[in-house]
Write a protein that holds these residues in place. Structure first.
Motif, short mmCIF file in Angstrom:
data_model
loop_
_atom_site.label_atom_id
_atom_site.label_comp_id
_atom_site.label_asym_id
_atom_site.label_seq_id
_atom_site.Cartn_x
_atom_site.Cartn_y
_atom_site.Cartn_z
N ASN A 45 0.83 -1.20 0.00
CA ASN A 45 0.00 0.00 0.00
C ASN A 45 0.87 1.25 0.00
O ASN A 45 0.53 2.24 -0.66
CB ASN A 45 -0.94 0.01 1.21
CG ASN A 45 -2.01 -1.05 1.12
OD1 ASN A 45 -2.27 -1.62 0.06
ND2 ASN A 45 -2.63 -1.33 2.25
N ASP A 46 1.97 1.22 0.74
CA ASP A 46 2.88 2.37 0.79
C ASP A 46 3.44 2.70 -0.59
O ASP A 46 3.61 3.86 -0.94
CB ASP A 46 4.04 2.11 1.76
CG ASP A 46 3.63 2.18 3.22
OD1 ASP A 46 2.50 2.66 3.50
OD2 ASP A 46 4.42 1.75 4.08
N GLU A 47 3.72 1.65 -1.39
CA GLU A 47 4.23 1.88 -2.75
C GLU A 47 3.20 2.60 -3.60
O GLU A 47 3.53 3.51 -4.36
CB GLU A 47 4.63 0.56 -3.39
CG GLU A 47 5.87 -0.07 -2.78
CD GLU A 47 6.20 -1.41 -3.40
OE1 GLU A 47 5.69 -1.73 -4.48
OE2 GLU A 47 6.99 -2.14 -2.77
N VAL A 48 1.95 2.20 -3.46
CA VAL A 48 0.88 2.85 -4.21
C VAL A 48 0.72 4.30 -3.75
O VAL A 48 0.62 5.22 -4.55
CB VAL A 48 -0.45 2.08 -4.07
CG1 VAL A 48 -1.60 2.84 -4.68
CG2 VAL A 48 -0.33 0.69 -4.68
N VAL A 49 0.72 4.49 -2.45
CA VAL A 49 0.57 5.84 -1.89
C VAL A 49 1.74 6.72 -2.32
O VAL A 49 1.56 7.89 -2.67
CB VAL A 49 0.45 5.78 -0.35
CG1 VAL A 49 0.56 7.16 0.28
CG2 VAL A 49 -0.86 5.12 0.05
N ASP A 50 2.94 6.15 -2.36
CA ASP A 50 4.12 6.91 -2.81
C ASP A 50 3.98 7.33 -4.27
O ASP A 50 4.30 8.47 -4.63
CB ASP A 50 5.38 6.07 -2.60
CG ASP A 50 6.64 6.87 -2.81
OD1 ASP A 50 6.71 8.01 -2.30
OD2 ASP A 50 7.55 6.37 -3.51
N ALA A 51 3.49 6.44 -5.10
CA ALA A 51 3.27 6.77 -6.52
C ALA A 51 2.24 7.89 -6.67
O ALA A 51 2.41 8.82 -7.47
CB ALA A 51 2.84 5.54 -7.30
N ILE A 52 1.18 7.82 -5.88
CA ILE A 52 0.16 8.86 -5.91
C ILE A 52 0.77 10.18 -5.44
O ILE A 52 0.49 11.25 -5.99
CB ILE A 52 -1.06 8.47 -5.05
CG1 ILE A 52 -1.78 7.29 -5.68
CG2 ILE A 52 -2.01 9.65 -4.87
CD1 ILE A 52 -2.84 6.65 -4.80
N GLY A 53 1.62 10.11 -4.44
CA GLY A 53 2.30 11.32 -3.95
C GLY A 53 3.17 11.95 -5.02
O GLY A 53 3.19 13.17 -5.18
#
Length: 104
Positions: A45-53
């Protein structure tokens, strides 16, 4: 050509993106679970959130560039050919930096 309506839209989007980035930063810095299976899911989930960031930061930059151009009086000029970008394109994509011909 007056761009007040577009400036207001860009400022609203800027505020929205700043709020989104703040939420993303808060989510990324939260503590992870003690359970290893949950940690694996949280890291994905952190990877997805980082990409969104990252996408949000790019959007923030584009919006700020457009607002700076409005302030400088160069908004609506194509950065490639120097021609007018056109109000219909700017209404569809207020942070556009190229006219339709140069965007291809």
């Amino acid at each position: 050509m007056a761009y007040e309506e577009l400036r207001a839209e860009l400022e609203a989007r800027l505020a929205q993106m700043q709020s989104r980035l703040h939420s993303i930063k808060r989510d990324v810095t939260r503590e992870h679970s003690g359970d290893s299976a949950e940690q694996a899911q949280e890291r994905e989930n952190d990877e997805v959130v980082d990409a969104i960031g990252n996408e949000t930061r790019l959007s923030l930059h584009s919006i700020q560039v457009a607002l700076d151009k409005i302030a400088e009086g160069t908004y609506g000029e194509c950065e490639v050919c120097g021609e007018d970008i056109g109000l219909p394109r700017l209404r569809a994509l207020p942070e556009a930096t190229r006219c339709v011909n140069c965007a291809d």
